[in-house]
Design an enzyme around this catalytic site. Structure first.
Site, PDB file in Angstrom:
ATOM      1  N   LYS A   1       0.803  -1.231   0.000  1.00 39.44           N
ATOM      2  CA  LYS A   1       0.000   0.000   0.000  1.00 39.44           C
ATOM      3  C   LYS A   1       0.836   1.282   0.000  1.00 39.44           C
ATOM      4  O   LYS A   1       0.422   2.293  -0.558  1.00 39.44           O
ATOM      5  CB  LYS A   1      -0.932   0.019   1.216  1.00 39.44           C
ATOM      6  CG  LYS A   1      -2.128  -0.912   1.096  1.00 39.44           C
ATOM      7  CD  LYS A   1      -3.042  -0.725   2.309  1.00 39.44           C
ATOM      8  CE  LYS A   1      -4.247  -1.623   2.224  1.00 39.44           C
ATOM      9  NZ  LYS A   1      -5.209  -1.335   3.311  1.00 39.44           N
TER      10      LYS A   1
ATOM     11  N   ASP B   1      -9.889   3.338   2.465  1.00 40.11           N
ATOM     12  CA  ASP B   1     -10.039   2.636   3.750  1.00 40.11           C
ATOM     13  C   ASP B   1     -10.818   3.474   4.775  1.00 40.11           C
ATOM     14  O   ASP B   1     -11.671   2.952   5.495  1.00 40.11           O
ATOM     15  CB  ASP B   1      -8.667   2.265   4.332  1.00 40.11           C
ATOM     16  CG  ASP B   1      -8.045   1.069   3.619  1.00 40.11           C
ATOM     17  OD1 ASP B   1      -8.802   0.215   3.113  1.00 40.11           O
ATOM     18  OD2 ASP B   1      -6.800   0.990   3.578  1.00 40.11           O
TER      19      ASP B   1
END
Ligand code: ATR
Length: 276
Positions: free
Chosen positions: A69, A106
């Site tokens: 990520k 997220d």
């Protein structure tokens, strides 16, 4: 010429346990859309090669998961404000002109899960106690601050990481020693576990919950098991609880919409498709 089938996937290592293929395939079937979504096991040393090759192979985008990520940000041509602030991306969009756009959904997934499953919860009602200062915590802290949480009490086993987040994200964060976390619980209007503790195969979360108030909303990003010991204990103490599966489902929504052209619903059928 026959239209190319739009492809998306999740880039990770390991990736075999990712629930994202089930999620996106469920939505593709449900909305009768042309497309497919595949798991992509990628070593860090191959990340750039893979990310640059995907748009040339019919991919319209990808999710990015552990451990890529942060690294993937270097290969993006454009990065959203949210991803820049968080320092990590979980969603890539390959544009028609070949450019790679990196976003982080997220925090959106975290908030959408709470909005759906605890609609009466008001982030402004009081301090939030955040357990953990890893990647997921960064996204959640940014989302909580955006939503108007007045104070974020942050506690992590490795204190230097929570101190670093405070230095980065500012005075609304109050760092609490990991061993003192239990004492801060009575001040929390919201309690969030962002660590891997309580996950199947991981140690249990051992923060004492005696001080937990019945009006505190308790949520966990762990979704295997669905009802972690934290959530079970909190529910037994009268708290409203929200499990972590919804965060996973909701974080997939913006990517799916951009790639395949329909905004998907998150409901019971979605949960069942992913759990089944
Ligand atoms: P993610 O991207 O899911 O947040 P991560 O960045 O590896 O994953 O963060 C994992 C979090 O779980 C961290 O807050 C970590 O604490 P440390 O920073 O001290 O490592 C926490 N964690 C993992 N195992 C733990 C354990 N046994 N006890 C306490 N905290 C733990």
């Amino acid at each position: 010429m026959k239209k190319q089938i739009p492809l998306a996937g999740v880039i990770g290592n390991p990736v075999s346990l990712s629930k994202s293929p089930k999620l996106h395939r469920h939505w593709l079937r449900r909305y009768g859309l042309l497309g497919d979504y595949v798991p992509l096991h990628v070593e860090t040393s191959n990340l750039e090669t893979v990310v640059r090759a995907l748009p040339k192979m019919g991919f319209v985008g990808a999710n990015v998961t552990f451990p890529h990520k942060m690294d993937v940000m270097q290969f993006a041509d454009q990065v959203s404000d949210r991803a820049t602030l968080i320092g990590a991306a979980n969603t890539l969009i390959f544009k028609d002109d070949g450019r790679i756009f990196a976003d982080n959904t997220d925090g959106y997934g975290f908030m959408a899960n709470l909005r759906q499953n605890a609609p009466a919860w008001d982030p402004r009602s009081g301090p939030a106690l955040v357990l953990g200062a890893g990647g997921a915590s960064r996204a959640i802290i940014v989302a909580l601050a955006d939503a108007g949480v007045p104070e974020i009490m942050l506690t992590n086993r490795t204190r230097t990481k929570s101190d670093a987040l405070r230095a980065e994200f500012g005075a609304r964060i109050r760092v609490i020693d990991w061993v003192q976390a239990g004492n801060a619980i009575e001040d929390a209007a919201t309690l969030i576990n962002t660590t891997s503790l309580g996950m199947t195969g991981q140690p249990e979360l051992r923060v004492p919950l005696d001080g937990l108030r019945a009006d505190t909303l308790v949520t966990d990003i762990v979704y295997a098991p669905l009802q972690t010991n934290l959530l079970a204990q909190a529910a037994a103490m009268g708290c409203q609880t929200v499990d972590g599966l919804g965060m996973l489902l909701h974080q997939g929504v913006p990517g799916f919409e951009r790639w395949f052209g329909a905004r998907p619903d998150v409901d019971d059928a979605t949960r069942q498709a992913v759990l089944g």
